[in-house]
Design an enzyme around this catalytic site. Structure first.
Site, short mmCIF file in Angstrom:
data_model
loop_
_atom_site.label_atom_id
_atom_site.label_comp_id
_atom_site.label_asym_id
_atom_site.label_seq_id
_atom_site.Cartn_x
_atom_site.Cartn_y
_atom_site.Cartn_z
N ASP A 389 0.55 -0.97 -0.21
CA ASP A 389 0.03 -0.21 0.00
C ASP A 389 0.91 1.33 0.20
OD1 ASP A 389 -2.28 1.15 -0.41
OD2 ASP A 389 -2.76 0.89 1.90
N TYR A 390 1.76 1.39 -0.74
CA TYR A 390 2.96 2.21 -0.45
C TYR A 390 2.38 3.34 -2.23
CZ TYR A 390 5.86 0.57 2.47
OH TYR A 390 7.31 0.08 3.54
#
Lengths: 731, 127
Positions: A389-390
């Site tokens: 989830d970067y």
């Protein structure tokens, strides 16, 4: 272990008074991406209750919130040449765009307020937007708003997208447009980061809608209002608005939303949107679209899995599903005819085996789209095959990099949640030679079958990294040796081999940096005069674990568009169903869940100044005190500068000051740019999770901050826009 | 019994409570420390837990040695803290703040413990 922890904590009650940070994780209101053919759809064989609707089924009622007709399509040649905009070269007194100018650098040339006199700053007025949770409503509020200022007026939006014009000197409301956004349309967060000021190229000065406010809504409408009167612009769309759910396909209210001000580049208004994270592999599309800013007519789409088709889908068809979405504020470039789109992940963030090559090429990237065609001119990827989830939450900042030979290169600053900051050539997307990017080995292939990790990841080696070294067992923390021991055990139980530790199924893994950054949506401020970058960032690891489908069902996880969905079925931030993949995801902060304190030692949030010429950190300080934080969410009242998680950016001024709130201590502060020392602060009526701004009217400089709070940061929600100025006798 | 008076009775109860507190720490350190060591983590908690458990039991029994063992554990913890985190203030807080509060209580209770320890043989011979 629960009893032990609580008992021990009780024993050591006397140590509670010691500054301890309450583990509050920032709110990223991310979203998920999406395309796909219906053949690829696999129903859950274990329990039909957990089957989301077929991706080819029609939209639920209410998804086209205003029941608007289909938008017609025009050719780019029909879009008129754009007149110069206020935001391109604004008057020093103005703040006409989200990040002040088209460069989005959050720098103001105002200098009335200085380190010498800032101590006398007082509240000039407080304006109430009127939007906060009604009694009985779940708190999903985090306004995150930054007003813009043109002439003698502020233009802003409420968390539910009402649009207001306010007298910039008195706070008196001049007009208000009620947008009618419903509670059901709130995705993860009710946020409205701002509105866009646009001057028409065809409507003459003095006529209604010569100057316009363009705004997007949580329920996916794009609106144009007359800046003077607040009346909808009849020449735009249908009575002043268009339906952005057209062509998106199956969805429910709250699945797809807009929270950022759409930029206008050469007459094209470009829209992105968030798609709720963690729901299903075939979530609605992350398509990016361009519309004629004069008429609202459709011009182009960039649909990741249909890259050669820039048209609207035929009736009954939809944009490719599950594709990377983009929820951060975009930046425009009139000279190069580009819009810089920060992208996120394909839908189902933590599992990448079902993503197409086309998706893998553009996820967690900065994509420069040609605003005439919607085709990518270049792509720069910050994480390969992201399963952490970067996604990119920050808006990029444009600047001219001064070369050694005296020439200047049009460049941009790209902050990331990883704390890597990339400095790119705007024309090519390549890193500037002075800021090389290295592909370094990363843990691979990982442990999940058929879902191998990238063997390398990109590192910006010359720009100071916003982060601390990898976690060690001895970095674990607590109020007492006992909760420290608890966190040590938790640390040892998890898989962890540093940054990019691959997802695990049989045990948890530590994700560090966490998905809140590094840098999140607050973005960075840049002083073009001195070449100094101001960056605030988080130090908040996450504790993640994949779960198989049977376990996910047992946890009750289901997609938001599942007919049986309830608010306990998972959301964007915590556990997610990731329906239509083999796994669900369980995500928590890496904390002691019984005390609510982070497992890693402080600080949890920092602010620093970096000289882009020398690439040196000028100063670095913890951001935020322990006054409103403590174990079990109890405020300690201590002014100790522990450094809290923070969301929201800063403003840098020619007066030599930085204004920033962001931290969970609910304060706004002024920082001396030279030293990093806090030289003034004030306690806000709510959490200051928003970017502040500054402006001048009638010869007086003002500083404004939306104290809207943030539900996920657990700061108090308010509807107060607080505006400060020096008393008349000071300046 | 009348010989011992009220002050020493209070001291007796106080040292028993203090001993129980130290014993509790010791037992938690032993249990949690065993799990941590089994996971490949630090052995400090097991070693310290042994000393604290002994200290707690002896303090409850009114033995001065219990206090000396706590001092030993505290001194060892101080050295271990310096070894692990140097002189980082945030690193000292969880490791030493709570134990130091108990250290103060142990020092305050030394006279009462000493009294109990010296009268102990008398009690025993009287039984």
């Amino acid at each position: 272990m629960r009893r032990i922890s609580l008992l021990a904590a009780t024993i050591l009650g006397s140590s509670l008074a010691v500054a301890v940070a309450h583990a509050q994780m920032a709110g990223h209101e991310d979203r998920l991406p999406g395309p796909v053919s219906s053949e690829a759809y696999h129903a859950d064989p274990l329990n039909p209750k957990f089957e989301p609707p077929s991706p080819s089924s029609p939209q639920a009622p209410g998804v086209n919130a205003a029941n608007l007709p289909d938008d017609p399509e025009i050719d780019i040649s029909e879009v008129p040449q754009m007149v110069p905009q206020v935001s391109t070269n604004p008057a020093p007194a103005d703040w006409p765009a989200y990040g002040r100018t088209d460069d989005q650098n959050r720098y103001s040339p105002l200098s009335q307020i200085t380190p010498a006199n800032v101590g006398k700053l007082k509240r000039a007025f407080v304006y109430h937007t009127g939007s906060k949770p009604a009694p009985g409503q779940a708190n999903k509020w985090a306004a995150e708003t930054t007003p813009i200022k043109v002439g003698d007026s502020l233009y802003t939006c409420s968390a539910l997208n009402d649009i207001m014009r306010i007298d910039a000197a008195t706070g008196k409301e001049i007009w208000r447009h009620n947008s009618g956004v419903k509670f059901d349309s709130i995705p993860y967060t009710a946020a409205c980061k701002g509105v866009t000021y646009f001057t028409s190229s065809v409507v003459p000065e003095g006529q209604p809608c010569h100057n316009r406010i363009i705004a997007s809504t949580l329920d996916m409408r794009l609106m144009a209002l007359d800046a003077e009167t607040g009346k909808m612009c009849e020449g735009f769309g249908f009575g002043g608005q268009i339906n952005l759910m057209q062509g998106i396909g199956e969805s429910v209210p709250g699945f797809v939303s807009m929270t950022t001000p759409p930029p206008v580049i050469n007459g094209i208004v470009v829209v992105n949107h968030e798609v709720l994270d963690g729901q299903r592999r075939w979530a609605p599309s992350g398509v990016i679209r361009g519309y004629d800013a004069e008429t609202g007519k459709f011009v182009w789409a960039w649909d990741v899995n249909n890259p050669d088709d820039h048209h609207q889908p035929a009736p009954g068809k939809h944009y490719s599903r599950g594709t990377p979405n983009s929820w951060a504020a975009m930046t425009g470039d009139n000279e190069l005819g580009l819009v810089y789109v920060p992208t996120g992940n394909s839908a189902a963030d933590y599992y990448s085996a079902m993503r197409s090559d086309k998706e893998n090429a553009v996820s967690s990237s900065l994509v420069a789209l040609d605003v005439r065609t919607g085709a990518p001119r270049w792509v720069f990827q910050t994480v390969h095959k992201d399963v952490w989830d970067y996604d990119i939450g920050s808006q990029v900042t444009k600047f001219d990099y001064p070369n050694a030979d005296g020439t200047k290169t049009p460049a941009l600053i790209l902050p990331t949640k990883r704390g890597q900051t990339f400095i790119l050539d705007r024309a090519t997307g390549k890193p500037l030679p002075e800021f090389p990017v290295e592909e370094r080995p990363a843990p691979s292939p990982g442990v999940i079958p058929d879902d191998s990790r990238s063997p390398t990841q990109p590192w910006s080696v010359a720009f100071p990294r916003l982060g601390f070294p990898d976690l060690k067992e001895s970095d674990m923390w607590g109020m007492s040796p006992i909760d420290q021991l608890f966190c040590r055990i938790k640390y040892r139980k998890a898989a962890y081999v540093g940054e990019f530790t691959p997802p695990h199924l049989k045990k948890p893994w530590i994700e560090y940096p966490g998905y809140n950054g590094g840098s999140d949506w607050g973005s960075m401020a840049y002083d073009p005069k001195s070449g100094i970058v101001i960056a605030n960032w988080n130090n908040t690891p996450m504790y993640d674990q994949l779960v198989n489908r049977a376990k996910a069902n047992k946890l009750g996880l289901m997609s938001v568009d599942d007919p049986n969905f309830t608010p306990s079925s998972g959301g964007a931030e915590g556990n997610g169903a990731m329906s239509e993949t083999p796994y669900g995801i369980v995500v928590t902060p890496f904390w002691n869940q019984y005390t609510g304190m982070m497992c890693n030692k402080p600080p949890y949030g920092m602010i620093e100044a970096i000289d882009i010429k020398t690439k040196k950190v000028l100063w670095q300080k913890p951001l935020g005190t322990a006054r409103a934080n403590g174990p079990w969410g109890l405020p300690t009242g201590l002014p100790l500068n522990i450094g809290t998680p923070n969301n929201g950016g800063s403003v840098v001024t020619a007066g030599g000051l930085i204004f920033v709130a962001a931290a969970t201590d609910n304060q706004i502060r002024a920082i001396d740019m030279k030293t990093g020392e806090v030289v003034w602060s004030d306690v806000l009526p709510g959490g200051g999770q928003a970017n502040p701004m500054t402006y001048e009217v009638n010869g007086k400089q003002y500083v404004a901050i939306m104290a809207g709070g943030h539900h996920f940061m657990m700061t108090p929600v308010s509807d107060a826009l607080v505006v400060y100025a020096l008393p008349d006798d000071v300046h | 019994m009348a010989d011992y008076g009220r002050p020493s009775e209070i001291g007796r109860i106080a040292t028993i409570i203090l001993g129980a507190l130290i014993l509790l720490f010791g037992v938690i350190f032993l249990g949690g420390g065993a799990e941590l060591a089994a996971l490949g983590g630090s052995w400090y908690y097991i070693l310290c837990g042994i000393v604290l458990t002994a200290s707690g039991v002896l303090t409850i029994k009114g033995r001065l040695l219990g206090a000396w063992l706590f001092l030993l554990a505290w001194a060892g913890t101080l050295l271990w803290t310096i070894y692990e985190v140097g002189f980082d203030g945030w690193g000292w807080l969880p490791r030493l703040f709570g134990p130091t509060i108990i250290l103060v209580l142990v020092l305050v209770s030394l006279p009462a413990l000493r009294r109990r320890d010296t009268i102990r043989p008398t009690i025993r011979s009287a039984v």
